[in-house]
Design a protein around this motif. Structure first.
Motif, PDB file in Angstrom:
ATOM      1  N   ASP A 114      29.547  54.085  43.901  1.00 58.63           N
ATOM      2  CA  ASP A 114      28.281  54.383  44.575  1.00 58.63           C
ATOM      3  C   ASP A 114      27.815  53.226  45.449  1.00 58.63           C
ATOM      4  O   ASP A 114      27.274  53.435  46.529  1.00 58.63           O
ATOM      5  CB  ASP A 114      27.188  54.723  43.559  1.00 58.63           C
ATOM      6  N   GLU A 115      28.001  52.004  44.976  1.00 61.04           N
ATOM      7  CA  GLU A 115      27.576  50.820  45.723  1.00 61.04           C
ATOM      8  C   GLU A 115      28.655  50.325  46.688  1.00 61.04           C
ATOM      9  O   GLU A 115      28.424  49.384  47.434  1.00 61.04           O
ATOM     10  CB  GLU A 115      27.185  49.708  44.752  1.00 61.04           C
ATOM     11  N   ASP A 116      29.833  50.930  46.623  1.00 64.94           N
ATOM     12  CA  ASP A 116      30.959  50.581  47.484  1.00 64.94           C
ATOM     13  C   ASP A 116      31.311  49.097  47.376  1.00 64.94           C
ATOM     14  O   ASP A 116      31.550  48.416  48.377  1.00 64.94           O
ATOM     15  CB  ASP A 116      30.653  50.956  48.938  1.00 64.94           C
ATOM     16  N   ALA A 117      31.321  48.590  46.139  1.00 70.20           N
ATOM     17  CA  ALA A 117      31.654  47.189  45.899  1.00 70.20           C
ATOM     18  C   ALA A 117      32.180  47.026  44.479  1.00 70.20           C
ATOM     19  O   ALA A 117      31.628  47.607  43.541  1.00 70.20           O
ATOM     20  CB  ALA A 117      30.425  46.303  46.090  1.00 70.20           C
TER      21      ALA A 117
ATOM     22  N   ALA B 114      38.318  47.558  48.228  1.00 65.98           N
ATOM     23  CA  ALA B 114      39.767  47.446  48.330  1.00 65.98           C
ATOM     24  C   ALA B 114      40.293  46.082  47.885  1.00 65.98           C
ATOM     25  O   ALA B 114      41.488  45.839  47.935  1.00 65.98           O
ATOM     26  CB  ALA B 114      40.214  47.711  49.763  1.00 65.98           C
ATOM     27  N   ALA B 115      39.426  45.203  47.422  1.00 64.84           N
ATOM     28  CA  ALA B 115      39.860  43.863  47.026  1.00 64.84           C
ATOM     29  C   ALA B 115      40.564  43.906  45.674  1.00 64.84           C
ATOM     30  O   ALA B 115      40.231  44.709  44.814  1.00 64.84           O
ATOM     31  CB  ALA B 115      38.658  42.935  46.946  1.00 64.84           C
ATOM     32  N   GLY B 116      41.525  43.040  45.499  1.00 62.98           N
ATOM     33  CA  GLY B 116      42.188  42.899  44.205  1.00 62.98           C
ATOM     34  C   GLY B 116      43.114  44.047  43.874  1.00 62.98           C
ATOM     35  O   GLY B 116      43.428  44.895  44.702  1.00 62.98           O
ATOM     36  N   ASP B 117      43.563  44.063  42.619  1.00 61.68           N
ATOM     37  CA  ASP B 117      44.505  45.086  42.185  1.00 61.68           C
ATOM     38  C   ASP B 117      43.871  46.071  41.212  1.00 61.68           C
ATOM     39  O   ASP B 117      44.560  46.820  40.548  1.00 61.68           O
ATOM     40  CB  ASP B 117      45.735  44.437  41.548  1.00 61.68           C
ATOM     41  N   ALA B 118      42.545  46.072  41.125  1.00 62.29           N
ATOM     42  CA  ALA B 118      41.842  46.995  40.238  1.00 62.29           C
ATOM     43  C   ALA B 118      41.049  48.006  41.054  1.00 62.29           C
ATOM     44  O   ALA B 118      40.455  47.680  42.066  1.00 62.29           O
ATOM     45  CB  ALA B 118      40.895  46.232  39.319  1.00 62.29           C
ATOM     46  N   ALA B 119      41.059  49.226  40.571  1.00 63.19           N
ATOM     47  CA  ALA B 119      40.239  50.272  41.168  1.00 63.19           C
ATOM     48  C   ALA B 119      38.863  50.232  40.501  1.00 63.19           C
ATOM     49  O   ALA B 119      38.686  49.575  39.482  1.00 63.19           O
ATOM     50  CB  ALA B 119      40.903  51.628  40.945  1.00 63.19           C
ATOM     51  N   PRO B 120      37.870  50.913  41.051  1.00 64.60           N
ATOM     52  CA  PRO B 120      36.572  50.965  40.377  1.00 64.60           C
ATOM     53  C   PRO B 120      36.723  51.495  38.952  1.00 64.60           C
ATOM     54  O   PRO B 120      37.448  52.447  38.704  1.00 64.60           O
ATOM     55  CB  PRO B 120      35.768  51.941  41.237  1.00 64.60           C
TER      56      PRO B 120
END
Length: 184
Positions: free
Chosen positions: A134-137, A167-173
Motif C-alpha cells: 500500500d505504501e509502495d516501500a 524493487a530493492a533487495g531480494d525480498a518481496a513485500p
C-alpha cells in the motif's frame, strides 16, 4: 523487516506439526480427544495473539520510516533469515522439546500451540506485506539495531525503520522470496 518476522514462522510451524503428530501416538493423561480439542483451541488463540501483538508499535515505526541512506547497512533476505534462525535455534529446540514433553500430559496440544505461533507470525508478515504494498516501500531494520535488540524488529532499540523502493533487495513485500521471471 517482515523477513525477520517471517523467519520464525516455518521452524515453529514444522516443529509444532511434528510434535502434534507424535502426540497422536501417545495416549497421555487426558486422552487424545481432549488433547486434540485443547490443541485446536490453543492453535486459534496463539495464532490470533501472535498475529495482533505489537501492531501499534509496528504501525508507529512504519509511519516514522525514513529513506535508507547510503551508510545504512541493510541485510539481504537470506542473511536475515539465517541470522535470526541461528540466533534463536536453542529457543526453537527448547520449545519443540517442551511441546514433545507435553504430549505425555495433554497429547497434541503443545504441538498445536507451537504451530499456532508459527501461523501467527506468518499472518503478521502478510499484514506487514500488505502495508508495504500500500505504501509502495519495503521497510527495513538497521542491522545494528536488530542485533542490539536480540532479533526483535519492534523492540526498544529500534527507533525507526528505513524504507526503500519496492524493487530493492531480494525480498518481496511481506518477507517472501522475490520471484524473478526467467529470461528467454
Amino acid at each position: 523487516m517482515a523477513v525477520v518476522v517471517r523467519a520464525g514462522a516455518a521452524p515453529l510451524w514444522w516443529a509444532g506439526v511434528f510434535a502434534a503428530a507424535v502426540g497422536l501416538l501417545v495416549p497421555g493423561i487426558t486422552g487424545r480427544r481432549i488433547g486434540v480439542m485443547a490443541g485446536a483451541a490453543l492453535f486459534l488463540v496463539a495464532a490470533a495473539v501472535v498475529s495482533y501483538a505489537r501492531r501499534r508499535r509496528y504501525t508507529a515505526l512504519g509511519r516514522a520510516a525514513v529513506r535508507a541512506g547510503k551508510h545504512d547497512v541493510l541485510q539481504d533476505r537470506a542473511v536475515g533469515v539465517r541470522n535470526w534462525r541461528r540466533g534463536h535455534r536453542w529457543w526453537l529446540l527448547l520449545a519443540w522439546l517442551l511441546a514433545l514433553g507435553s504430549n505425555f500430559a495433554v497429547p497434541v496440544a503443545g504441538g498445536l500451540l507451537l504451530a499456532g505461533c508459527g501461523t501467527g507470525l506468518r499472518l503478521k508478515a502478510a499484514w506487514l506485506g500488505r502495508r508495504e504494498r500500500d505504501e509502495d516501500a519495503l521497510l527495513w531494520v538497521r542491522v545494528d539495531w536488530l542485533a542490539a535488540n536480540g532479533g526483535r524488529p519492534a523492540g526498544k532499540a529500534v527507533r525507526a525503520y528505513r524504507s526503500t523502493g519496492i524493487a530493492a533487495g531480494d525480498a518481496a513485500p511481506g518477507g517472501a522470496r522475490r520471484r524473478t521471471a526467467a529470461l528467454v
